[in-house]
Design a protein around this motif. Structure first.
Motif, PDB file in Angstrom:
ATOM      1  N   LEU A  22       0.806  -1.210   0.000  1.00 24.29           N
ATOM      2  CA  LEU A  22       0.000   0.000   0.000  1.00 24.29           C
ATOM      3  C   LEU A  22       0.843   1.266   0.000  1.00 24.29           C
ATOM      4  N   PHE A  23       1.907   1.228   0.794  1.00 23.16           N
ATOM      5  CA  PHE A  23       2.666   2.463   1.001  1.00 23.16           C
ATOM      6  C   PHE A  23       3.947   2.454   0.200  1.00 23.16           C
ATOM      7  N   LEU A  25       6.070   4.091  -1.976  1.00 25.65           N
ATOM      8  CA  LEU A  25       6.398   5.389  -2.563  1.00 25.65           C
ATOM      9  C   LEU A  25       7.564   5.231  -3.523  1.00 25.65           C
ATOM     10  N   LEU A  29       5.475   9.472  -7.408  1.00 25.07           N
ATOM     11  CA  LEU A  29       5.137  10.677  -6.643  1.00 25.07           C
ATOM     12  C   LEU A  29       5.583  11.957  -7.360  1.00 25.07           C
TER      13      LEU A  29
ATOM     14  N   ASP B 126      -3.968   5.638  -4.716  1.00 22.76           N
ATOM     15  CA  ASP B 126      -2.543   5.337  -4.587  1.00 22.76           C
ATOM     16  C   ASP B 126      -1.896   6.416  -3.730  1.00 22.76           C
ATOM     17  N   ILE B 127      -1.114   5.976  -2.759  1.00 20.17           N
ATOM     18  CA  ILE B 127      -0.532   6.938  -1.805  1.00 20.17           C
ATOM     19  C   ILE B 127       0.374   7.938  -2.507  1.00 20.17           C
ATOM     20  N   VAL B 131       0.088  11.900  -1.749  1.00 21.00           N
ATOM     21  CA  VAL B 131       1.245  12.568  -1.146  1.00 21.00           C
ATOM     22  C   VAL B 131       1.742  13.671  -2.076  1.00 21.00           C
ATOM     23  N   PHE B 181      -3.241  11.224   3.804  1.00 24.02           N
ATOM     24  CA  PHE B 181      -3.792   9.970   4.323  1.00 24.02           C
ATOM     25  C   PHE B 181      -5.302   9.999   4.390  1.00 24.02           C
ATOM     26  N   PHE B 184      -6.344   9.339   0.673  1.00 26.65           N
ATOM     27  CA  PHE B 184      -5.951   7.985   0.300  1.00 26.65           C
ATOM     28  C   PHE B 184      -6.789   6.946   1.038  1.00 26.65           C
ATOM     29  N   LEU B 188      -9.460   4.468  -0.812  1.00 26.02           N
ATOM     30  CA  LEU B 188      -9.103   3.048  -0.813  1.00 26.02           C
ATOM     31  C   LEU B 188     -10.116   2.238  -0.004  1.00 26.02           C
TER      32      LEU B 188
END
Lengths: 163, 245
Positions: A22-23, A25, A29, B126-127, B131, B181, B184, B188
């Motif tokens: 999920l995270f 990165l 970005l 999608d993070i 971000v 967050f 996201f 999600l």
């Protein structure tokens, strides 16, 4: 059920191994940020500026029209007021003319009446004077006759006496 | 893994990405595919709406003018009458991009298009996307405060009292964190809830949740744009200390 949990665990392990998850990165970005900025620039040229201009122009158009209409309304009101004033003025003048004419007529009438009265008075006085004169004449004539008669009577009386 | 996967969680693929390698950089392909779709929709609609601009608007132009007035009001309320104009494109693009992303994720059956790995969904789930947007917001409000007030902008860190310095510094980190967050997680979670419900009861039952998802998607776009505008307005005004959820 146990199988299910176990498989979930396997999947979790798998994803960690792959470097996914999920995270996760990565270069997505900064590229997404660049893409977003480009979108903002493009939309600014294509959407915000032209439509914003139209909105502002329309606001200006409406407000100027409103000002114009307000001006015209004020002008119309002023004209109406002026008309009212003129109407009132004219009415007053008409009243004045009528009053003047009435006054004049009154004056003429009273003058005529006064003159007629004076004439009548004068005629009456003249008639009176003539009357008085005739009366005096008549009196004078009468006195003469009286004198004559009394002389005759006296003569007669004295004549008889003398005789 | 590929063998077991369809049996266990059927349609649920979380944390799986379609990786693209571009010059040694790893990219999430599915995010870019849908984001290009979203960008294309926005550009196309903008182009069609402004192709033949008239004083008395109708159709698409009218709709987009409504959208623009909505965005302007949003920016005006948060930033203030005097300063909001230069920020309309940024705040508006945030709102439009997030809104169209969220709704495309909720309304378009992306899952019918099969990818080698991962699956197409809203770019905002999608993070990386959230971000990126949140960091751009941070940059925007720093730039707004700095360009408006110069070095005096940094006085806000010790504004009520210098004791609050650590908290004020922390705020600059929590702002993008909470922004990214929140968006996201909401998107999600919404997609996961719908997916799980579809998995359990394929017919009709997921519909109310899907409608709710549309609602929360719109609200999230509004929240993100409003908060971004509020941060910018706060940085410009410099009263500081106002905390927004």
């Amino acid at each position: 059920m146990m199988n299910f949990v176990w498989l979930l665990a396997v999947e979790a392990a798998e994803t960690v191994e792959e470097g996914g998850g999920l995270f996760d990165l990565d270069a997505t970005l900064p590229l997404m940020a660049v893409q977003f900025v480009l979108l903002a620039v493009a939309l600014n040229a294509l959407f915000y500026k032209p439509l914003g201009k139209v909105l502002d122009e329309r606001d200006g158009y409406i407000s100027s029209n409103q000002v114009d209409a307000a001006e015209r309304l004020a002008k119309a009101e002023q004209i109406a007021k002026q008309y009212q004033q003129e109407l009132a003025e004219t009415r007053r003048q008409a009243q004045a003319v009528i009053a003047e004419a009435q006054e004049e007529a009154q004056k003429i009438a009273s003058q005529t009446v006064a003159a007629a009265q004076q004439e009548a008075q004068a005629q009456r006085e003249q008639v009176q004077r003539e009357l008085d004169e005739q009366k005096n004449q008549a009196m004078a004539t009468l006195e003469q006759q009286v004198d004559g008669l009394s002389q005759q009577i006296l003569d007669k009386l004295l004549g008889s006496l003398a005789a | 893994m590929l063998m077991i996967h369809p049996l266990v969680l059927a349609e649920l693929e979380v944390g799986q990405h379609l990786y693209w390698q571009v010059g040694g950089l790893k990219l999430h392909g599915q995010v870019f595919l849908t984001s290009w779709f979203v960008i294309g929709v926005l550009l196309l609609v903008s182009f069609l709406a402004t192709r033949n601009i008239q004083r008395i608007p109708s159709g698409l132009q009218n709709f987009m003018e409504y959208a623009l007035e909505f965005i302007r009001d949003l920016a005006k309320n948060q930033i203030g009458e005097k300063e909001y104009r230069p920020w309309v494109p940024f705040v508006g693009t945030l709102f439009l991009f997030i809104f169209v992303s969220n709704w495309s994720g909720a309304l378009i059956p992306w899952k019918l298009i099969h990818l080698p790995a991962g699956e197409l969904a809203a770019p905002t789930n999608d993070i990386n996307t959230t971000v990126a947007l949140a960091l751009l917001t941070s940059l925007a409000y720093f730039y707004a405060g700095f360009s408006k007030r110069g070095l005096a902008y940094f006085a806000k860190y010790i504004e009520p009292t210098p004791i609050l310095l650590p908290i004020n510094i922390l705020e600059d980190f929590t702002k993008p964190l909470s922004l990214s967050f929140r968006l996201f997680g909401n998107i999600l979670a919404d997609e996961l809830v719908v997916a799980v419900l579809v998995l359990l009861v394929p017919l009709f039952v997921p519909l109310p949740v899907m409608v709710l998802g549309l609602f929360t998607s719109a609200i999230q776009a509004l929240i993100f744009a409003t908060l971004a505008a509020a941060y910018i307005g706060e940085a410009i005004e410099g009263h500081g200390g106002e905390e927004h959820g």
